[in-house]
Design an enzyme around this catalytic site. Structure first.
Site, PDB file in Angstrom:
ATOM      1  CG  ASP A  71     -57.155  12.531 -71.044  1.00 12.21           C
ATOM      2  OD1 ASP A  71     -58.284  12.796 -71.494  1.00 12.21           O
ATOM      3  OD2 ASP A  71     -56.813  11.390 -70.680  1.00 12.21           O
ATOM      4  CG  HIS A  90     -62.648  13.208 -73.286  1.00 10.83           C
ATOM      5  ND1 HIS A  90     -63.181  11.948 -73.392  1.00 10.83           N
ATOM      6  CD2 HIS A  90     -61.425  13.033 -72.723  1.00 10.83           C
ATOM      7  CE1 HIS A  90     -62.332  11.053 -72.914  1.00 10.83           C
ATOM      8  NE2 HIS A  90     -61.256  11.694 -72.494  1.00 10.83           N
ATOM      9  CG  HIS A 137     -57.210   9.777 -74.991  1.00 11.49           C
ATOM     10  ND1 HIS A 137     -58.405  10.232 -75.518  1.00 11.49           N
ATOM     11  CD2 HIS A 137     -57.399   9.712 -73.644  1.00 11.49           C
ATOM     12  CE1 HIS A 137     -59.268  10.413 -74.530  1.00 11.49           C
ATOM     13  NE2 HIS A 137     -58.692  10.101 -73.386  1.00 11.49           N
ATOM     14  CG  HIS A 183     -57.227  12.783 -65.556  1.00 11.59           C
ATOM     15  ND1 HIS A 183     -57.451  13.526 -66.689  1.00 11.59           N
ATOM     16  CD2 HIS A 183     -57.709  11.536 -65.822  1.00 11.59           C
ATOM     17  CE1 HIS A 183     -58.043  12.774 -67.600  1.00 11.59           C
ATOM     18  NE2 HIS A 183     -58.209  11.563 -67.102  1.00 11.59           N
TER      19      HIS A 183
END
Length: 298
Positions: free
Chosen positions: A237, A77, A233, A260
């Site tokens: 990321d 973030h 979001h 991720h």
């Protein structure tokens, strides 16, 4: 030529680590040209961890880095806020191994950067301009990056939940679009997974104050900030994870059910395929972070 940037002054915040639950004090400090983005562990005598994809060490519900015996967790973030706002060089000093989660979004970090101010340095900035597609797939998850004259991310998510069966969004990433459309989007998780995660030592600092929590039919929080806050979001990321390539990207990222691991794997694959990109001093037909048109100088 567009120039590298750092902060005008140092600025400090405090918060809780999402996974560790520990109190964290974090200070962003100005840094010289070509320093890059580095995490500095004040509790380990100032050991530094460069924000580079080759130092990715953990991807368990967050992105973690490790270098020379020091580690830092949940970096995505803050990295997204830094690169989206045009900060090339900064020392991120913290007194524990995890960046504070704040409210679960990148908005508090954007606010910190605005308060610190941005300083222009004399050295030129290098952009990584994509020349040909690079793609990866892992089962039904896939991600690719294509040549473009801007930095765009198109993302689709799909979960087995009434609110998340399909969300899709495509955003050209600029300082303003990030601050207004993406930065406020919070991290999210499922109530049914919470106990298992905590048994694994994760989300120990998680609460309704720093994450959107989904029950079987809806969110436990009072309201969403956006109807499609979840996919926004995920884009946030991806920006933070792809910041680990070390240069601002000029290309179009297309992701379906990524995360991720897939984001950082794309960063690694991109850097390894050296004929897939080139460095330019300023991207063609792109608006610079200060809002002025710029042209290619490479």
């Amino acid at each position: 030529m567009t120039s590298q940037r750092t902060l005008r002054r140092s600025i400090t915040c405090a918060g809780i680590g999402l996974h560790s639950g520990h109190r964290v004090t974090l200070t962003l400090r100005p840094a010289p040209a070509d320093y890059g983005i580095r995490f500095r562990r004040a509790d380990l005598g100032g050991l530094e961890i460069p924000a580079r994809v080759e130092h990715v060490a953990s991807l368990n519900y967050a992105t973690g880095l490790s270098f020379a015996g020091a580690s830092v967790e949940t970096v995505e973030h803050l990295l997204a806020a830094l690169v989206s706002q045009g900060v090339d060089n900064v020392a991120i000093e913290l007194n524990t191994p995890e960046v504070p989660i704040m409210d679960g979004s990148a908005a508090p970090f954007v606010y910190l950067l605005q308060e610190a101010g941005i300083k222009t340095l004399s050295a030129p900035r290098r952009f990584l301009k994509v020349l040909r597609p690079v793609s990866l797939a892992r089962g039904d998850k896939h991600i690719a990056i294509y040549p473009a004259d801007e930095f765009r991310i198109s993302y689709t998510i799909s979960f087995d939940h009434p609110l998340l069966r399909h969300q899709s969004r495509s955003v050209v990433i600029t300082p303003d679009s990030f601050a207004e459309e993406l930065a406020p989007a919070r991290t999210f998780g499922f109530l049914k997974d919470l106990e298992l995660l905590r048994q694994q030592g994760l989300t120990l600092g998680g609460s309704l104050d720093n994450a959107v929590v989904l029950g079987e039919t809806g969110v436990l929080n009072n309201t969403l900030r956006f109807e499609d806050e979840f996919v926004r979001h995920k884009i946030l990321d991806a920006i933070g994870d792809l910041a680990l390539v070390g240069s601002p990207i000029i290309g179009h990222i297309v992701a379906h059910r990524g995360g991720h691991a897939l984001h950082t794997a794309l960063g690694t694959a991109l850097l390894e395929q050296r004929d897939a990109w080139t460095y330019v001093d300023a991207p063609e037909a792109v608006t610079d972070v200060v809002g002025m048109p710029i042209t290619v100088t490479s």
